[in-house]
Design a protein around this motif. Structure first.
Motif, short mmCIF file in Angstrom:
data_model
loop_
_atom_site.label_atom_id
_atom_site.label_comp_id
_atom_site.label_asym_id
_atom_site.label_seq_id
_atom_site.Cartn_x
_atom_site.Cartn_y
_atom_site.Cartn_z
N PHE A 14 0.83 -1.20 0.00
CA PHE A 14 0.00 0.00 0.00
C PHE A 14 0.86 1.25 0.00
O PHE A 14 0.59 2.20 -0.73
N SER A 133 -12.67 3.71 4.34
CA SER A 133 -11.40 3.04 4.60
C SER A 133 -10.34 4.04 5.03
O SER A 133 -9.55 3.79 5.93
N ASN B 135 -5.82 -2.73 1.56
CA ASN B 135 -6.07 -3.56 0.39
C ASN B 135 -7.29 -3.06 -0.38
O ASN B 135 -7.29 -3.05 -1.61
N VAL B 136 -8.31 -2.68 0.37
CA VAL B 136 -9.52 -2.16 -0.28
C VAL B 136 -9.18 -0.92 -1.10
O VAL B 136 -9.56 -0.80 -2.26
N GLN B 152 -5.63 -12.34 -1.17
CA GLN B 152 -6.04 -13.67 -1.56
C GLN B 152 -7.45 -13.92 -1.07
O GLN B 152 -7.88 -13.36 -0.08
N GLU B 215 -13.29 -9.01 4.00
CA GLU B 215 -14.73 -8.91 3.82
C GLU B 215 -15.27 -10.18 3.18
O GLU B 215 -14.61 -10.77 2.32
#
Lengths: 313, 313
Positions: A14, A133, B135-136, B152, B215
DNA sequence: ACAATTTAATTGACAAAAGCAACTATTTTA
DNA sequence: TAAAATAGTTGCTTTTGTCAATTAAATTGT
């Protein structure tokens, strides 16, 4: 440990990604006649109401001499005035001139535009997810010690698709973490919602959901039980948001609703373990009227009943 | 529009916050003898297996001349070798030497350490939340066109606190968005879970949950109905993750379970609107055995039954 | 086939950004 | 009240990055 590695790797991915992203977003800055550092300095001056040069220097972590020159340049261009501090003859506090403010607002325009640009290909729900987020990250990674007032808490009383599931989820997760009630507790909550939903009428029953950063942060409900009676149910505040008065706000709203609907008696069931909630119930005028030993969800506990009588003239 | 403003403002707050955060994280880089840009270049060389200078230049968006000098410097210090490309005499592809790799790995150590540092005050669940949120963001903000393989997908079959609620929520939200089934549909799902949970036995019934970036991304379940029969239920893949074969994996796992448990017949109920799912059912061998017109959740639709016979020798 | 154009990489000259250290003018501390 | 610390300034230097011109190879158009 294995997970920890994955975690760190995700975060580094990220960081590399967002370094680039910020680079792209800040490119317009380079088109303007001011450098990134200069713009950052202008921001700090604008936001931190009464700052001195040292304040900026600390926030931006840059060299004092460098900053001094930047500020002088701003002054020369008429973006900034220095007011000598009466209590300290060395320092002076910084203030943007009308022109400086105008410059900032046009820069903001540009920046806003670019952010909208960045979001264009996303659906509304996804845009919201991006903001959520980011708020979560800002909330979790903030320097410890700085204030926690991130995002606003937003309370609503309608019932949207996904709400029921989300409320059940929060109950299941929270009581598991705090009291080690297992999946059996979530099944019990499932039953209570099922029971309620069979007779749910928005005019008589009401559910308040408090959302913060796109996540359910707390809730409470009042269910009409007939003959002027009502049950208070599902009162909950996420632990990381406790102590901010959210619980009180929820209970107050619920009580106001009860009065408005002229309920004469409100009752609730809980256990002796939820002592923090109990304190709030009592503050709202509830009185403990019963306590029976039970074995529930793998624990020996006392199921307790609280009641509140409401009077109207 | 009002919301849009809040959104943009949140994003800008995050950007300012994260600019500072990255600045802090990258400070160790300044302690080293290499500049931030140099380190970024080294990263790109390391990760993008076979890169040329132009590849780096595009990734980092820096001046070609500047990069040329940086690379020459790396070569001089023995961190890098250039292999002339056979198919293009002008370009050459870049490779780190053992020494270069060693340097990077020690920098990685430092960087990892700093990230762990940054996370120390958080609980495990919060750490996970940080990684998930990142990650989102990476997933949503990626340059359109780059590949989507983020995080993953992880499938599990146990039932943890919060799972039931989360599964109900996903159903409610998804069917509302895709088919405009209102809150009544979520109430129906609530009932089905309630019915299932009353008799849930892990040995006979099984629920698969696919998680991606923290999620719920998809699910499927097999519920034993006695006399060698089983019902397939709650099959779902989040739309943004469709077309990656996740649905197929879920159905395959469910079918393998059915065979292992020697079920002779598996059936499922759906409507004519879920046509994409139906295609997957048929691919797995299911046959449509019934279709009745109904008015459900505010829509006129055909409830359809699919069946699959399993044979064992 | 070959001149014109494009592309990858390099180089020199230079400008902008940032850092260092010495210094002044205050304020705080001992 | 002398010494130390702090806020800010200035001269000098290094680092970082940009621009334009150049070379050599590859591609394109005719």
């Amino acid at each position: 440990m294995e997970q920890e590695i994955q975690l760190v790797s995700d975060i580094r991915k990220f960081n590399r990604f967002y370094t680039r992203q910020l680079g792209l977003l800040q490119q317009h800055v380079f088109d303007s006649e001011y450098s990134l550092t200069e713009v950052r300095a202008l921001y700090e001056i604008m936001f931190n109401g009464q700052t001195t040069a040292t304040g900026i220097r600390e926030a931006l972590q840059i060299d004092a001499g460098y900053l001094s020159r930047i500020l002088r340049n701003f002054e020369k261009k008429g973006l900034l005035i220095k007011h000598p501090l009466p209590e300290d003859g060395r320092a002076s506090y910084l203030q943007l001139t009308a022109r400086g403010k105008k410059l900032m607002s046009s820069m903001n325009e540009l920046s806003n535009h670019q952010i909208r640009e960045m979001l264009t290909s996303l659906e509304p729900a996804q845009k919201q997810k991006v903001a959520d987020s980011m708020n979560v990250l800002r909330y979790l990674l903030h320097a410890p010690g700085s204030d926690h007032t991130i995002g606003q808490v937003h309370i609503r009383t309608d019932l949207r698709p996904g709400d029921i599931g989300e409320m059940i989820r929060l109950h299941g997760q929270l009581y598991a973490r705090e009291y080690q009630y297992g999946i059996a507790f979530e099944q019990y909550v499932l039953e209570t919602f099922q029971e309620c939903m069979q007779s749910y009428q928005p005019e008589k029953d009401r559910i308040w959901q408090a959302y913060c950063n796109g996540e359910l942060a707390g809730m409470i409900a009042i269910l009409s039980r007939g003959r002027g009676r009502a049950q208070l149910r599902w009162f909950l505040v996420r632990p990381d948001l406790r102590g901010l008065g959210l619980g009180k706000v929820l209970i107050n709203q619920a009580m106001a609703f009860c009065r408005q609907r002229k309920f004469r008696e409100v009752y609730l069931l809980t256990t002796h373990q939820q002592d923090k909630a109990a304190r709030l119930y009592m503050k709202a005028g509830f009185v403990k009227t019963g306590s029976t030993a039970q074995h529930l969800w793998g624990h020996d506990l006392y199921e307790e009943k609280y009641e509140l009588k409401l009077h109207y003239r």
